[in-house]
Design an enzyme around this catalytic site. Structure first.
Site, PDB file in Angstrom:
ATOM      1  N   ASP B   9       0.855  -1.192   0.000  1.00  0.00           N
ATOM      2  CA  ASP B   9       0.000   0.000   0.000  1.00  0.00           C
ATOM      3  C   ASP B   9       0.888   1.237   0.000  1.00  0.00           C
ATOM      4  O   ASP B   9       2.085   1.170   0.275  1.00  0.00           O
ATOM      5  CB  ASP B   9      -0.904   0.002   1.246  1.00  0.00           C
ATOM      6  CG  ASP B   9      -1.802   1.249   1.309  1.00  0.00           C
ATOM      7  OD1 ASP B   9      -2.449   1.562   0.289  1.00  0.00           O
ATOM      8  OD2 ASP B   9      -1.828   1.916   2.354  1.00  0.00           O
ATOM      9  N   SER B  10       0.251   2.378  -0.258  1.00  0.00           N
ATOM     10  CA  SER B  10       0.960   3.655  -0.198  1.00  0.00           C
ATOM     11  C   SER B  10       1.373   4.002   1.233  1.00  0.00           C
ATOM     12  O   SER B  10       2.193   4.883   1.442  1.00  0.00           O
ATOM     13  CB  SER B  10       0.061   4.761  -0.737  1.00  0.00           C
ATOM     14  OG  SER B  10      -1.056   4.926   0.111  1.00  0.00           O
ATOM     15  N   CYS B  72      -4.158  -1.061  -2.277  1.00  0.00           N
ATOM     16  CA  CYS B  72      -4.271   0.382  -2.437  1.00  0.00           C
ATOM     17  C   CYS B  72      -5.144   0.594  -3.663  1.00  0.00           C
ATOM     18  O   CYS B  72      -4.840   0.093  -4.750  1.00  0.00           O
ATOM     19  CB  CYS B  72      -2.875   0.962  -2.668  1.00  0.00           C
ATOM     20  SG  CYS B  72      -2.877   2.702  -3.181  1.00  0.00           S
ATOM     21  N   GLU B 151      -3.014   8.825   7.937  1.00  0.00           N
ATOM     22  CA  GLU B 151      -1.567   8.619   8.048  1.00  0.00           C
ATOM     23  C   GLU B 151      -0.994   9.346   9.268  1.00  0.00           C
ATOM     24  O   GLU B 151       0.051   8.983   9.792  1.00  0.00           O
ATOM     25  CB  GLU B 151      -0.853   9.071   6.758  1.00  0.00           C
ATOM     26  CG  GLU B 151      -1.076   8.159   5.551  1.00  0.00           C
ATOM     27  CD  GLU B 151      -0.366   6.796   5.647  1.00  0.00           C
ATOM     28  OE1 GLU B 151       0.646   6.686   6.372  1.00  0.00           O
ATOM     29  OE2 GLU B 151      -0.837   5.834   5.004  1.00  0.00           O
ATOM     30  N   CYS B 183     -11.018   3.127  -0.677  1.00  0.00           N
ATOM     31  CA  CYS B 183      -9.645   3.450  -0.290  1.00  0.00           C
ATOM     32  C   CYS B 183      -9.396   2.643   0.973  1.00  0.00           C
ATOM     33  O   CYS B 183     -10.229   2.671   1.890  1.00  0.00           O
ATOM     34  CB  CYS B 183      -9.504   4.950  -0.020  1.00  0.00           C
ATOM     35  SG  CYS B 183      -7.885   5.405   0.657  1.00  0.00           S
ATOM     36  N   HIS B 185      -7.554   3.095   3.331  1.00  0.00           N
ATOM     37  CA  HIS B 185      -7.384   3.886   4.556  1.00  0.00           C
ATOM     38  C   HIS B 185      -8.713   4.146   5.271  1.00  0.00           C
ATOM     39  O   HIS B 185      -8.728   4.443   6.467  1.00  0.00           O
ATOM     40  CB  HIS B 185      -6.766   5.260   4.220  1.00  0.00           C
ATOM     41  CG  HIS B 185      -5.300   5.215   3.918  1.00  0.00           C
ATOM     42  ND1 HIS B 185      -4.806   4.719   2.744  1.00  0.00           N
ATOM     43  CD2 HIS B 185      -4.217   5.601   4.658  1.00  0.00           C
ATOM     44  CE1 HIS B 185      -3.466   4.824   2.746  1.00  0.00           C
ATOM     45  NE2 HIS B 185      -3.091   5.354   3.898  1.00  0.00           N
TER      46      HIS B 185
END
Lengths: 269, 269
Positions: B9-10, B72, B151, B183, B185
């Protein structure tokens, strides 16, 4: 010509898979075979269920389907691996999709399974669940009286409700949070099953989950249909086509054409 | 030695997939790479996201994983097909699993999608949804402010709730019955998203659904782990390992070891 998904069951139960495939994958053509002359499969020996499944698969392969779906838990439990090794197309059963959905759903790690005697006796759900997640606890119960009620079209009678309540009573003392409907006939009577189990138990329809697994397998093998027009499905049954058509049309909510297939006694040479 | 599932993932978003794989497939060993030095991917060009994804996959392939999971959505949208054609193992993205779950869930046929600018601009969800079911209507909204909040570990602050409410306001007028968290996240902030959308909208976590798709693909390729002991997972990140470890341990509910990986500037010859 568009290649079809071939779906088979001991009777009308697999129509619950058909309905979900029609909804989730409306571009896919379906060929269905219900072995209504020989339903129910639940009380039969594994050898007999294997033979019957093999015969239906042989019949369906003449239409060159792109996938075989064994939409019968009893047949999946005893014949999936054998059929998988004998045909050149993907074979999807109904047990692993339900097991996967139960594992995704359960928070307590205690999963209930109801099915035919054959399915419960095989331990197929317990094996599939523990293969994925060894810590899952499983409580199984055979419900031999359910399939005949569905094949007779008695989904919502008072007697049906009573049979369901009595049959499921042994399960209601366990703190399970989900119950796998481990027979494709059971979604027809899922309202009464939900009533008997109470609101804290999520029902997992192996039929709904199988439609999704079909979608996943077709996607990963690059075989999703790209139809420009809606497909025309084909239905075959080995018993009385009138009762089959009545139940199918009520369940699917649309008109269908049913072709009767009569199993032949072999000629004495 | 047990072959691992490699998940990338990012940043920390793919940990939502990790958590579900740990829960649904506790026998599977995981190697995770979070590109926290270069997060977020959402605002980047497709060429840049492709390059970054390619670099991480090259790094992960040295561990000989049995599967690559692009956890991601932005990277799945632009790089899935390219990665799939360049590695000799199955590659699973996060877009089709979410699309499939939405199609199974929606009754009204109107599906909402929220994601990064990159994911929404690519139209990847709309394409995946309409490939499966051409009659599905899709409303998409880019939410560029969500990933940085996650993040930074700010999952439940008053500011986070306000940003989410403001961002999602344009969606609340539509009669959608499910919303894809497009997403990985977003499950970190799903409580606030659910609050903003109201009880009539079912949230679909592309992370949860991807864990299940991993299970399906491993099963059909005969590659499910049969471990006798619980696996030890490995985590790599390209940025500050302290923040990564803090978020990961809070989310996964267990201690983990993180190995920092520093992207090198190429030497001038």
């Amino acid at each position: 010509m568009q290649q079809a998904i071939a779906i088979l069951d001991s009777g009308v139960g697999g129509l619950t898979v058909v309905k979900e495939v029609m909804r989730q994958l409306p571009q896919e053509k379906i060929i269905y075979f219900g072995d209504t002359a020989r339903t129910p499969y639940g009380p039969r020996t594994p050898a007999e269920v294997s033979l019957f499944t093999r015969q239906i698969v042989d019949y369906l392969m003449q239409f060159h389907p792109k996938m075989i779906v064994i939409a019968c838990n009893t047949a999946t439990a005893v014949a999936l691996e054998q059929i998988r090794s004998s045909v050149p197309v993907p074979v999807v059963g109904v047990i692993h999709p339900g097991a996967r959905a139960a594992i995704k759903t359960t928070r307590r790690g205690l999963v209930g399974v109801i099915g035919t005697e054959g399915t419960v006796r095989s331990g197929a759900y317990e094996n599939a669940l523990k293969e994925l997640s060894p810590f899952i606890e499983v409580i199984s119960l055979a419900c031999p009286r359910f399939v005949p009620l569905v094949e007779q079209g008695r989904f919502r009678t008072a007697e049906t409700r009573q049979v369901i309540r009595q049959t499921l009573a042994p399960l209601t003392g366990y703190p399970m949070d989900c119950l796998i409907l481990g027979c494709t006939h059971y979604p027809f009577i899922s309202e009464a099953i939900a009533e008997a189990m109470g609101p804290s138990v999520t029902l997992i329809s192996s039929a709904d989950e199988t439609a999704r697994e079909i979608s996943t397998v077709l996607y990963h093998s690059g075989q999703l249909a790209k139809a420009s027009q809606l497909p025309v499905h084909q239905f075959f049954c080995s018993g009385d086509p009138v009762m089959f058509q009545k139940i199918a049309q009520e369940w699917l909510g649309e008109q269908i054409r049913v072709t009767p297939v009569v199993w032949q006694v072999p000629q004495i040479l």
